[in-house]
Design a protein around this motif. Structure first.
Motif, PDB file in Angstrom:
ATOM      1  N   THR A  41      37.004 -17.432 -50.451  1.00 50.99           N
ATOM      2  CA  THR A  41      35.991 -16.360 -50.426  1.00 50.99           C
ATOM      3  C   THR A  41      34.842 -16.354 -49.568  1.00 50.99           C
ATOM      4  O   THR A  41      34.680 -15.162 -49.235  1.00 50.99           O
ATOM      5  CB  THR A  41      35.084 -16.836 -51.723  1.00 50.99           C
ATOM      6  N   ASN A  45      34.241 -12.565 -47.752  1.00 47.95           N
ATOM      7  CA  ASN A  45      32.942 -12.283 -47.499  1.00 47.95           C
ATOM      8  C   ASN A  45      32.541 -11.919 -46.209  1.00 47.95           C
ATOM      9  O   ASN A  45      31.836 -10.761 -45.866  1.00 47.95           O
ATOM     10  CB  ASN A  45      31.771 -13.397 -47.816  1.00 47.95           C
ATOM     11  N   LEU A  48      34.050  -8.415 -45.814  1.00 48.80           N
ATOM     12  CA  LEU A  48      33.237  -7.714 -46.468  1.00 48.80           C
ATOM     13  C   LEU A  48      32.135  -7.259 -45.697  1.00 48.80           C
ATOM     14  O   LEU A  48      31.205  -6.269 -46.094  1.00 48.80           O
ATOM     15  CB  LEU A  48      32.907  -7.940 -47.723  1.00 48.80           C
ATOM     16  N   LEU A  50      29.150  -9.045 -45.793  1.00 51.03           N
ATOM     17  CA  LEU A  50      28.361  -9.695 -46.428  1.00 51.03           C
ATOM     18  C   LEU A  50      27.718 -10.898 -45.772  1.00 51.03           C
ATOM     19  O   LEU A  50      26.737 -11.340 -45.849  1.00 51.03           O
ATOM     20  CB  LEU A  50      28.761 -10.182 -47.766  1.00 51.03           C
ATOM     21  N   ILE A  51      28.423 -11.638 -45.074  1.00 49.97           N
ATOM     22  CA  ILE A  51      27.806 -12.569 -44.215  1.00 49.97           C
ATOM     23  C   ILE A  51      28.512 -12.812 -42.818  1.00 49.97           C
ATOM     24  O   ILE A  51      29.676 -12.136 -42.551  1.00 49.97           O
ATOM     25  CB  ILE A  51      28.430 -14.050 -44.901  1.00 49.97           C
ATOM     26  N   ARG A  67      27.122  -6.759 -40.935  1.00 53.79           N
ATOM     27  CA  ARG A  67      26.085  -6.186 -42.075  1.00 53.79           C
ATOM     28  C   ARG A  67      26.042  -4.837 -41.914  1.00 53.79           C
ATOM     29  O   ARG A  67      25.571  -4.194 -42.879  1.00 53.79           O
ATOM     30  CB  ARG A  67      24.929  -6.942 -41.721  1.00 53.79           C
ATOM     31  N   ASN A  72      32.690  -0.057 -44.084  1.00 53.32           N
ATOM     32  CA  ASN A  72      32.507   0.045 -45.529  1.00 53.32           C
ATOM     33  C   ASN A  72      33.236   1.113 -46.109  1.00 53.32           C
ATOM     34  O   ASN A  72      33.858   0.855 -47.246  1.00 53.32           O
ATOM     35  CB  ASN A  72      31.357   0.286 -45.917  1.00 53.32           C
ATOM     36  N   ILE A  75      36.947  -0.212 -46.943  1.00 50.94           N
ATOM     37  CA  ILE A  75      37.351  -1.280 -47.770  1.00 50.94           C
ATOM     38  C   ILE A  75      36.768  -0.947 -49.219  1.00 50.94           C
ATOM     39  O   ILE A  75      35.940  -0.431 -49.556  1.00 50.94           O
ATOM     40  CB  ILE A  75      36.750  -2.529 -47.244  1.00 50.94           C
ATOM     41  N   TYR A  77      36.289  -3.558 -53.144  1.00 48.90           N
ATOM     42  CA  TYR A  77      36.220  -5.172 -53.548  1.00 48.90           C
ATOM     43  C   TYR A  77      36.487  -5.219 -54.773  1.00 48.90           C
ATOM     44  O   TYR A  77      35.661  -4.578 -55.651  1.00 48.90           O
ATOM     45  CB  TYR A  77      34.853  -5.775 -52.795  1.00 48.90           C
ATOM     46  N   PRO A  79      35.980  -8.116 -57.622  1.00 42.96           N
ATOM     47  CA  PRO A  79      35.395  -9.452 -57.853  1.00 42.96           C
ATOM     48  C   PRO A  79      36.445 -10.215 -58.912  1.00 42.96           C
ATOM     49  O   PRO A  79      36.988  -9.465 -59.672  1.00 42.96           O
ATOM     50  CB  PRO A  79      34.305  -9.675 -58.091  1.00 42.96           C
ATOM     51  N   LEU A 100      28.279   6.542 -54.857  1.00 36.83           N
ATOM     52  CA  LEU A 100      27.953   5.766 -53.973  1.00 36.83           C
ATOM     53  C   LEU A 100      28.640   5.545 -52.648  1.00 36.83           C
ATOM     54  O   LEU A 100      28.075   5.719 -51.596  1.00 36.83           O
ATOM     55  CB  LEU A 100      27.737   4.231 -54.279  1.00 36.83           C
ATOM     56  N   SER A 101      29.922   6.050 -52.733  1.00 37.01           N
ATOM     57  CA  SER A 101      30.786   5.794 -51.568  1.00 37.01           C
ATOM     58  C   SER A 101      30.971   7.101 -50.758  1.00 37.01           C
ATOM     59  O   SER A 101      31.606   7.441 -50.018  1.00 37.01           O
ATOM     60  CB  SER A 101      31.977   5.208 -51.838  1.00 37.01           C
ATOM     61  N   ILE A 143      37.644   2.311 -59.098  1.00 34.48           N
ATOM     62  CA  ILE A 143      36.546   2.529 -58.182  1.00 34.48           C
ATOM     63  C   ILE A 143      36.892   2.554 -56.583  1.00 34.48           C
ATOM     64  O   ILE A 143      36.911   3.131 -55.889  1.00 34.48           O
ATOM     65  CB  ILE A 143      35.448   1.456 -58.610  1.00 34.48           C
ATOM     66  N   LYS A 147      37.516   5.841 -53.632  1.00 33.62           N
ATOM     67  CA  LYS A 147      36.750   6.009 -52.268  1.00 33.62           C
ATOM     68  C   LYS A 147      37.809   5.919 -51.356  1.00 33.62           C
ATOM     69  O   LYS A 147      37.730   6.169 -50.380  1.00 33.62           O
ATOM     70  CB  LYS A 147      35.777   4.780 -51.997  1.00 33.62           C
ATOM     71  N   ASP A 155      39.069 -10.900 -55.107  1.00 30.58           N
ATOM     72  CA  ASP A 155      38.826 -12.455 -55.232  1.00 30.58           C
ATOM     73  C   ASP A 155      39.132 -13.099 -56.588  1.00 30.58           C
ATOM     74  O   ASP A 155      38.447 -12.702 -57.541  1.00 30.58           O
ATOM     75  CB  ASP A 155      37.311 -12.693 -54.997  1.00 30.58           C
TER      76      ASP A 155
END
Lengths: 230, 480
Positions: A41, A45, A48, A50-51, A67, A72, A75, A77, A79, A100-101, A143, A147, A155
């Motif tokens: 994971t 992440n 993605l 995210l970290i 970040r 974006n 990709i 995602y 979960p 949103l995308s 989803i 996009k 994941d």
């Protein structure tokens, strides 16, 4: 399409990821196996954005993930449990997340995407709180489709799915791969990994310790290798 | 930050909340509270008719006096009734605990009596519910309840990761959710202001200035709601679990609405004790005594005054003066006693203001205190508007007493040495009608705002601080 170069991540003194190097080509399905806490994971992440990695680079289509969300648009995602918003229907959730995308689809197009993801038409307008886990996964896939993502990160997507739903999911993944989508999946499901994946990696304590091609290994052999490795 | 995305996130959040079953009981309870508070407010404000009737009765009683000596009229006195501001229907402030009528007479400053609390049981303190109180105390709980899980639940169930990978930035998510929560808050607040607006439209005494106050009150509560929404979203985004966020927000509410106000009141009263009513009056009487008795023209204290007056007019006795000396002495006595009273009153008010000071300054760190103080001030139901009424009543009392003294000086025979002389030295009853009636004027909007400058600054500072907090989190919040 995906590349990890000496990717590492530390949480305090703990190495969550150590010198990960891997490459996944366009249209390939890469399955990452390993125990809980092996670093699967964490790898997702970082890709993605995210970290941030403690070292090394994660590249998506040659662009460094981070970040700021520069990758974006490439990709999507899915979960382990796709919760989304329970008081909205599948159609409404799909509409919201696709907008949103930056993709605004007509109701008809949204319906087609849900159908393509395997969700029956009569389910489209039901509230998500009435959906099973498998049905929610399908909305998650829709989803990703909406996009037009080039890479889909998953994941443990089949965790908790019944065999029929798992099989449906596998079929959809194969279709996505046929459409040149790259899939990067963390999973515990060895048989599904062999079934759907092109490449398989086994991680242990933050390191990628085995990497195989599914054309050279069957499920039984992989299971033995996995048990021996971990 | 893409505005269309912020709007999209806000609208999705708002729709989601209104589709939730939990909203039905919340809306139901709020509507019940709204109905009860509106009814209470109208009942409460209806006392104005009662007060106006009594002001008229006091006036007609004054005017219907027969031919009389002016000093007897000075002691006959009249009443001053404190009118409720039309906006007191929205915020009762401290009115229930302050008096609303005062008897005005010569030489004596009576206290303002007949408070609501004085006529009620202890239940008033628990049962009183104004529209403002609901917005100040209940609205934060509703906003916290709706918004506490808005970010943290998405993080817990992985939806936040999808939101971020779909392309929404942290900033867009945080401000979008804040905006969505704010829109819900506005929808919940609107009926409260509609009820007040309808009341203002149907109230006879509404003037243009009241609408300006109404607009300012509305703006203040919108700012208060936006602070609450931003704080809720910030806490939700920075908490590790939804339960943790809820506990933090409930703790914040207890601190804001219960602990800090109580501590500030207790600290204010402890460090600045005020004299009892008896001590206050005794101190004034003690000092007045030093200046002698103005009713007695031969009082030793006034001998110096008498001698200088005689010298100026070059006569040997007060009966030879061209005016009534008794009235003149009482006029001087009134002046002295009023000065003494005003000084003591000012000191007492200064002490009360010191008591209020902790609550006033704590408003800087507590937006609830800020909006409470500001709301009371704008609705004319705060401490300063009560003091303002007291001052108006005392000004009128002083004017009335001195006017009666002037009439005595001018029209009563100089040979009469003492106060009232029965039916011989009287003025025509028409004279009483020429004295203007007491009319309670509300404190001006600019003065009310000036008095609550700290609260205004606090609300604006809190808005900036909460905006900064959300902005900060948009760079530092964690998705996992």
């Amino acid at each position: 399409m995906l590349e990890a170069r000496n990717l590492s991540k530390k949480y305090g003194n703990t190495d969550a990821l150590q010198d990960l190097n891997l490459k996944v080509g366009q249209g390939e399905v890469y399955c990452l196996l390993g125990q809980n806490g092996a670093g699967k994971t964490t790898t997702i992440n970082i890709f993605l954005g995210l970290i941030s990695p403690s070292g090394g680079t994660a590249l998506i289509d040659g662009v460094e993930a981070g970040r700021k969300g520069r990758t974006n648009h490439l990709i999507a995602y899915i979960p382990e449990v796709v919760q989304l918003y329970g008081n909205m229907s599948g159609l409404e959730n799909l509409d919201f997340f696709s907008r949103l995308s930056g993709h605004k689809h007509s109701q008809q197009q949204l319906g087609s995407l849900l159908l393509k993801a395997g969700l029956k038409e009569e389910e489209h307008r039901k509230k998500l709180s009435f959906y099973s886990k498998g049905m929610r996964q399908k909305v998650g896939i829709a989803i990703a489709l909406s996009k037009e993502a080039k890479v889909i990160f998953m994941d443990e997507p089949t965790s908790g799915l019944d065999p029929k739903a798992t099989n449906e999911f596998t079929v959809i993944c194969k279709e996505l791969a046929n459409e040149n989508k790259t899939i990067f999946m963390a999973t515990h499901d060895i048989f599904n990994a062999v079934n759907v994946g092109d490449k398989i990696g086994i991680m242990k304590e933050g390191r990628l310790i085995q990497s195989s091609d599914t054309t050279t290994i069957n499920a039984h052999e992989l299971q033995e290798l996995y048990l021996k490795t971990i | 930050m893409r505005k269309d995305l912020v709007r999209l996130i806000a609208s999705q959040f708002g729709k989601g909340v209104f589709k939730s079953r939990a909203m039905l009981p919340i809306i139901g309870i709020l509507l019940l509270l709204l109905a009860y508070a509106t009814y209470s407010g109208i009942q409460y404000h209806d006392q104005n008719h009662f007060r106006e009737d009594h002001q008229h009765m006091a006036r007609s009683s004054w005017e219907n006096n027969p031919d009389k000596h002016p000093h007897r009229m000075a002691h006959f006195g009249t009443f001053a009734f404190r009118l409720k501001h039309p906006l007191s229907v929205f915020d009762f402030g401290i009115e229930s605990y302050t008096g609303n009528a005062v008897f005005l007479e010569a030489h004596k400053q009576n206290t303002v009596n007949f408070s609501e609390a004085g006529f009620s049981t202890g239940m008033l303190r628990f049962g009183e519910l104004s529209l403002a109180m609901i917005l100040q105390l209940i609205l934060p709980l509703v906003i916290f309840f709706i918004g506490y899980s808005s970010i943290v639940s998405d993080r817990e169930n992985g939806t936040l990761k999808i939101l971020l990978t779909q392309g929404a930035s942290w900033k867009e998510i945080l401000f979008g959710r804040s905006m969505g929560l704010f829109i819900i808050a506005v929808l919940l607040i609107t009926p409260f202001f509609l009820a007040t607006m309808i009341f203002l439209l149907t109230e006879d005494h509404t003037v243009l200035g009241d609408w300006a106050r109404f607009a300012l009150i509305g703006t203040s509560y919108l700012l208060y709601a936006s602070i609450l929404c931003l704080v809720t979203i910030a806490i939700s985004a920075s908490s590790r679990s939804a339960k943790n966020a809820l506990i933090k927000l409930l703790g914040l509410w207890l601190l804001m609405a219960v602990l800090l106000p109580k501590v500030s009141q207790a600290a204010g009263a402890y460090f600045n004790p005020t004299p009892t009513k008896l001590e206050f009056r005794a101190a004034i009487e003690e000092e007045v005594k030093k200046y002698g008795d103005s009713h007695n023209p031969n009082d030793p204290y006034y001998n110096t005054l008498r001698d200088s007056v005689l010298q100026v007019h070059q006569v040997s006795s007060v009966s030879e003066l061209p005016f009534n000396y008794s009235g003149f002495v009482m006029s001087q006595g009134e002046k002295i006693s009023a000065e003494i009273y005003n000084r003591h009153h000012d000191l007492l008010m200064a002490r009360y203001r010191l008591q209020n000071l902790p609550a006033k300054w704590l408003a800087l760190i507590n937006p609830y205190l800020a909006i409470r103080n500001l709301s009371m001030a704008l609705c004319g139901t705060g401490f300063e508007s009560y003091v303002d009424f007291q001052l108006q009543a005392e000004d009128y009392r002083y004017m009335l007493a001195q006017k009666m003294n002037d009439l005595q000086i001018k029209y009563i025979s100089p040979s009469r040495l003492s106060g009232s002389e029965g039916k011989r030295d009287v003025l025509n009853r028409e004279t009483w009608k020429s004295i203007p009636d007491f009319k309670h004027e509300f404190m001006s909007l600019s003065t009310a705002l000036k008095n609550e400058l700290i609260s205004v600054i606090s609300v604006l500072l809190w808005l900036l601080l909460s905006l900064w907090g959300v902005q900060y989190l948009s760079h530092n919040a964690k998705a996992i």
